[in-house]
Enzyme design. Structure first.
Site, short mmCIF file in Angstrom:
data_model
loop_
_atom_site.label_atom_id
_atom_site.label_comp_id
_atom_site.label_asym_id
_atom_site.label_seq_id
_atom_site.Cartn_x
_atom_site.Cartn_y
_atom_site.Cartn_z
N GLU A 45 10.90 7.47 2.42
CA GLU A 45 9.95 7.17 2.43
C GLU A 45 9.47 5.86 3.63
O GLU A 45 10.18 4.92 3.61
CB GLU A 45 9.81 6.16 1.02
CG GLU A 45 8.52 5.71 0.50
CD GLU A 45 8.51 4.76 -0.76
OE1 GLU A 45 7.59 4.38 -1.19
OE2 GLU A 45 9.85 4.94 -1.01
N LYS A 133 1.59 10.34 -2.70
CA LYS A 133 2.13 9.71 -3.93
C LYS A 133 1.13 9.58 -4.87
O LYS A 133 0.29 8.88 -4.84
CB LYS A 133 3.02 8.60 -3.59
CG LYS A 133 3.74 8.13 -5.17
CD LYS A 133 4.56 6.88 -4.80
CE LYS A 133 5.41 6.44 -6.01
NZ LYS A 133 6.01 5.22 -5.83
N CYS A 183 9.60 8.16 -3.85
CA CYS A 183 10.37 6.95 -4.78
C CYS A 183 10.55 7.29 -6.23
O CYS A 183 11.24 8.37 -6.44
CB CYS A 183 9.20 5.84 -4.51
SG CYS A 183 10.02 4.16 -5.13
#
Length: 323
Positions: A45, A133, A183
């Site tokens: 990430e 995301k 994440c």
């Protein structure tokens, strides 16, 4: 911790250099072990520090401003193409994606939308797709209700305000569909279940789940073990192999049965070669097909039994009062 370096311009190149060297190690390791080419390299990430920048179509700069904007927008794709050209292999990397909504040259504080994203680039340097995301971390990536209560914007989120993406995306290269998550999205069962079910319904059922995460914030604590344990459950629930590229955390390769086939030490540089087994003929799992109804039914039964038990004890006390 690399988590703290992302905003330091002097150290961003060091981050890129470290991951470039790890990528070369992975390529060399693949040749040494079985002389097979790598199909895809994955970085964690936000570790590719050259952002993807776009400007809203309503912005119409002219002259030198137009050339400056074009150069800013071209920098990210150009640097991604250079990486792929040097390594000779497709890459899936965590990256910042920024959309400017007005002309930053005419405003002291330009308006923009920032996304925590992943980008897939093929062997020719072409961007095949991006994933933003969509399940953000409260107070880590956004402050609740700040869009409706502007004074809350004075409360800063940990990593800066981010916008949520529109939903799951299947990124395809070499005939393989990869479904990225970022994440702590893999910590929440219904997020990954929705991802797989949505893509399956669209005819893009993922062959591999890929989690890009920056767990350096946790400094090697038990949070890393918790995250890995959750990843095991996501692989089992969807019967889909899952690979994890973690900065500071535990990178891993988990097969569709939930067996951890390889994992890295925490807080140490390492590379993992995942020879992922594809299982395209298997039907969707019950959980992917039906969702959380069974868990909801169990919860309902537990609540009903608790109420029945409580009423029974109350009735007994009424019939047999204590002396």
């Amino acid at each position: 911790s690399l988590a703290d370096w992302k905003a330091d311009a002097a150290k961003q190149q060091q981050i890129m250099s470290e991951y470039f060297e790890l990528s070369k190690q992975a390529l060399a390791k693949a040749v040494t072990l079985d002389n097979r080419p790598i199909d895809l390299l994955v970085w964690p990430e936000t570790m590719f520090r050259s952002p993807l920048v776009k400007f809203d179509p309503s912005i119409q700069p002219i002259g030198e401003s137009r050339r400056a904007y074009d150069e800013i927008a071209a920098a990210g794709p150009r640097n991604l193409a250079r990486l792929v050209d040097t390594l000779g292999v497709p890459v899936l990397v965590g990256i910042d994606r920024i959309l400017y909504l007005n002309d930053p040259g005419q405003n002291t504080l330009p308006e923009y939308q920032a996304y925590n994203a992943a980008v897939l680039v093929d062997r020719t340097g072409k961007i095949l797709g991006t994933y933003d995301k969509f399940h953000l971390v409260m107070f880590g990536e956004y402050v609740p209700f700040s869009k409706w209560l502007p004074f809350l914007k004075r409360i800063s989120s940990l990593t800066g305000a981010a916008e949520a993406g529109v939903g799951p995306v299947a990124l395809e290269t070499g005939g393989v569909y990869y479904a990225p998550s970022i994440c702590y999205e893999t910590v929440i069962p219904h997020v990954i279940r929705r991802q797989v079910a949505t893509l399956d319904a669209a005819g893009e059922r993922p062959d591999v789940l890929v989690n890009l995460t920056n767990d350096a914030w946790y400094w090697g604590s038990s949070e890393l073990d918790m995250h890995l344990a959750c990843d095991v459950f996501r692989a089992v629930e969807t019967r889909t192999p899952l690979v994890i590229a973690a900065n500071g955390g535990i990178s891993a390769w988990i097969d569709r049965h939930g067996q951890i086939r390889a994992q890295s030490p925490r807080q140490q540089p390492d590379v993992i070669l995942a020879d992922v087994e594809l299982n395209r003929d298997a039907p969707p799992t019950v959980y992917v097909s039906t969702g959380d109804w069974f868990a909801a039914l169990c919860l309902t039964c537990c609540l009903a039994l608790a109420i029945i038990g409580w009423r029974s004890r109350r009735n007994l006390r009424t019939l047999n009062p204590e002396p």
